[in-house]
Design a protein around this motif. Structure first.
Motif, PDB file in Angstrom:
ATOM      1  N   LEU A 126       0.694  -1.177  -0.059  1.00 53.26           N
ATOM      2  CA  LEU A 126       0.071   0.143  -0.084  1.00 53.26           C
ATOM      3  C   LEU A 126       0.803   1.270  -0.124  1.00 53.26           C
ATOM      4  N   HIS A 130       0.602   3.877  -3.046  1.00 52.47           N
ATOM      5  CA  HIS A 130       0.303   5.460  -2.417  1.00 52.47           C
ATOM      6  C   HIS A 130       1.439   6.328  -2.846  1.00 52.47           C
ATOM      7  N   PRO A 169      -2.798   1.561   6.602  1.00 50.70           N
ATOM      8  CA  PRO A 169      -3.806   1.405   5.709  1.00 50.70           C
ATOM      9  C   PRO A 169      -4.995   2.446   5.535  1.00 50.70           C
ATOM     10  N   LEU A 173      -5.387   5.069   2.418  1.00 50.02           N
ATOM     11  CA  LEU A 173      -6.496   5.219   1.317  1.00 50.02           C
ATOM     12  C   LEU A 173      -6.963   6.622   1.539  1.00 50.02           C
ATOM     13  N   SER A 176      -4.915   8.970  -0.525  1.00 52.65           N
ATOM     14  CA  SER A 176      -5.109   8.769  -1.803  1.00 52.65           C
ATOM     15  C   SER A 176      -6.344   9.686  -2.476  1.00 52.65           C
TER      16      SER A 176
END
Length: 403
Positions: A126, A130, A169, A173, A176
């Motif tokens: 991730l 990212h 995480p 997210l 992003s």
């Protein structure tokens, strides 16, 4: 988006995605080979995640700044695609190329030599995704570069905060989403780096390569940044080594400081220069001697910084260390020139492929072997000097050929 992604991916990976398949095979070979060797290094999961993010960001920026990428983007912009489709498909293809060919081998090596839990690789992946998205979103924002750099530095440093394994995480997210929004609103022309104004060419003469090298470094500021970072490493190495057997540790530092990739791929990264050098008569002399002298001075400057730092932190610099510095700088320059003249890198897709090519480790490995030999037998230092003098004589014979 799918059409643009397929078009760019075909240019980068080749027909049938051969480059991707080859990269995955290399990753599997590296992982299982290093895992079976039993070598283990203690490293916190946050360090692995931070490494994956920072490395991917740097590789992604190199891919976006590549001249080949700019040519692909300019060719696609003349086609009737929507702005949103181009802004999604083009960076996605570059990100896939970066992750599969650059980040995946690094993660394979890191997770092969460290102890990790089954849930650890997911945050690392991730972080890499990212970082690629964040770099692509920051690339068009040239007017707000300081703010974007601050945003990117804070986002990439997230794995260093305490307890990041629980909320990392979700943070990636959430972070992003604005990056994706900026990316989808970007103009496709923003992904084409501005063309540099051509400089007036000097008359071709025997030592004009030195002028070319100075102008080349002035046009590629990232090469100077890489050299400055290497000087920073030269300042830190004596503190890591500590006061010990100088005739063994100092040559090890010289070998590490020879890893200046941009200066060692002059012909490989500029096919036009290679064609000009090889097509004109007498270019062995015109190219090899100035290029070798330039590399020698560059490596010697890094080693001088290392020795000055050694003097400040660990005590007196001995005469054997000074002699070893000159010999190792000469050895690095000679081997680099011979590699570039006899075995230039060809068939690469982006300039980033040259920066991460395994050939860059050839010269440092040879110098590390010489450092280990000196550590075992210090009396071989004069013999090493004679051997390097013979190599220099061979290079001079090649360079001074009449025809």
């Amino acid at each position: 988006m799918k059409t643009i992604f397929n078009a760019v991916a075909r240019e980068l990976f080749g027909p049938g995605c051969r480059q991707a398949v080859r990269s995955l095979f290399v990753c599997l070979a590296l992982f299982f080979g290093l895992r079976a060797s039993g070598v283990r290094v203690a490293a916190a999961p946050s360090v692995l995640w931070l490494t994956a993010g920072v490395f991917t960001a740097g590789a992604m920026r190199q891919a976006l700044c590549s001249r080949r990428s700019a040519a692909i983007a300019q060719g696609l912009l003349i086609l009737p695609f929507s702005k949103r489709a181009f802004a999604a498909g083009y960076p996605a293809a570059l990100a896939a190329y970066t992750l599969l060919t650059k980040t995946a081998p690094l993660l394979a090596v890191l997770y092969a030599v460290t102890d990790w839990q089954p849930a650890d690789p997911l945050p690392g992946l991730l972080c890499a995704l990212h970082a690629a998205l964040l770099t692509a979103a920051h690339f068009p924002c040239r007017r707000a570069r300081p703010l974007c750099l601050l945003w990117g530095a804070a986002a990439l440093a997230a794995p260093l905060f305490p307890g990041c394994g629980l909320w990392l995480p979700a943070f990636l997210l959430a972070d992003s989403l604005p990056a994706l929004a900026v990316l989808l609103q970007a103009d496709g022309c923003a992904f084409c780096p501005p063309e540099r104004q051509p400089r007036q060419r000097a008359r071709v003469r025997r030592h004009s390569l030195l002028l070319y090298l100075c102008r080349y470094l002035a046009d590629h500021k990232n090469y100077l940044v890489n050299t400055a970072a290497l000087w920073g490493v030269a300042c830190l190495l004596p503190a890591l080594f500590g006061p010990a057997e100088d005739l063994f540790l100092a040559p090890m530092g010289f070998a590490i400081l020879s890893l200046n990739t941009p200066l060692g791929i002059l012909l490989s990264c500029d096919p036009a220069l290679e064609q000009a050098v090889r097509s004109l008569p007498g270019q062995e002399r015109t190219f090899c001697l100035p290029y070798g002298g330039f590399l020698f001075c560059s490596h010697l400057a890094a080693e001088a910084v290392f020795l000055f730092s050694w003097q400040v932190q660990n005590g007196a610099v001995t005469g054997s260390m000074l002699l070893a510095a000159v010999l190792f700088a000469m050895q690095s320059a000679v081997l680099t020139v011979l590699l570039e003249w006899g075995f230039p890198l060809r068939g690469w897709k982006l300039e980033a492929d040259l920066w991460h090519h395994p050939r860059k480790y050839a010269v440092p490995l040879v110098l590390l072997a010489a450092a280990a030999l000196l550590g075992a037998q210090p009396a071989l230092l004069p013999l090493l000097g004679l051997l390097q003098t013979a190599e220099l004589a061979v290079l001079l014979c090649i360079a001074l050929r009449a025809r």
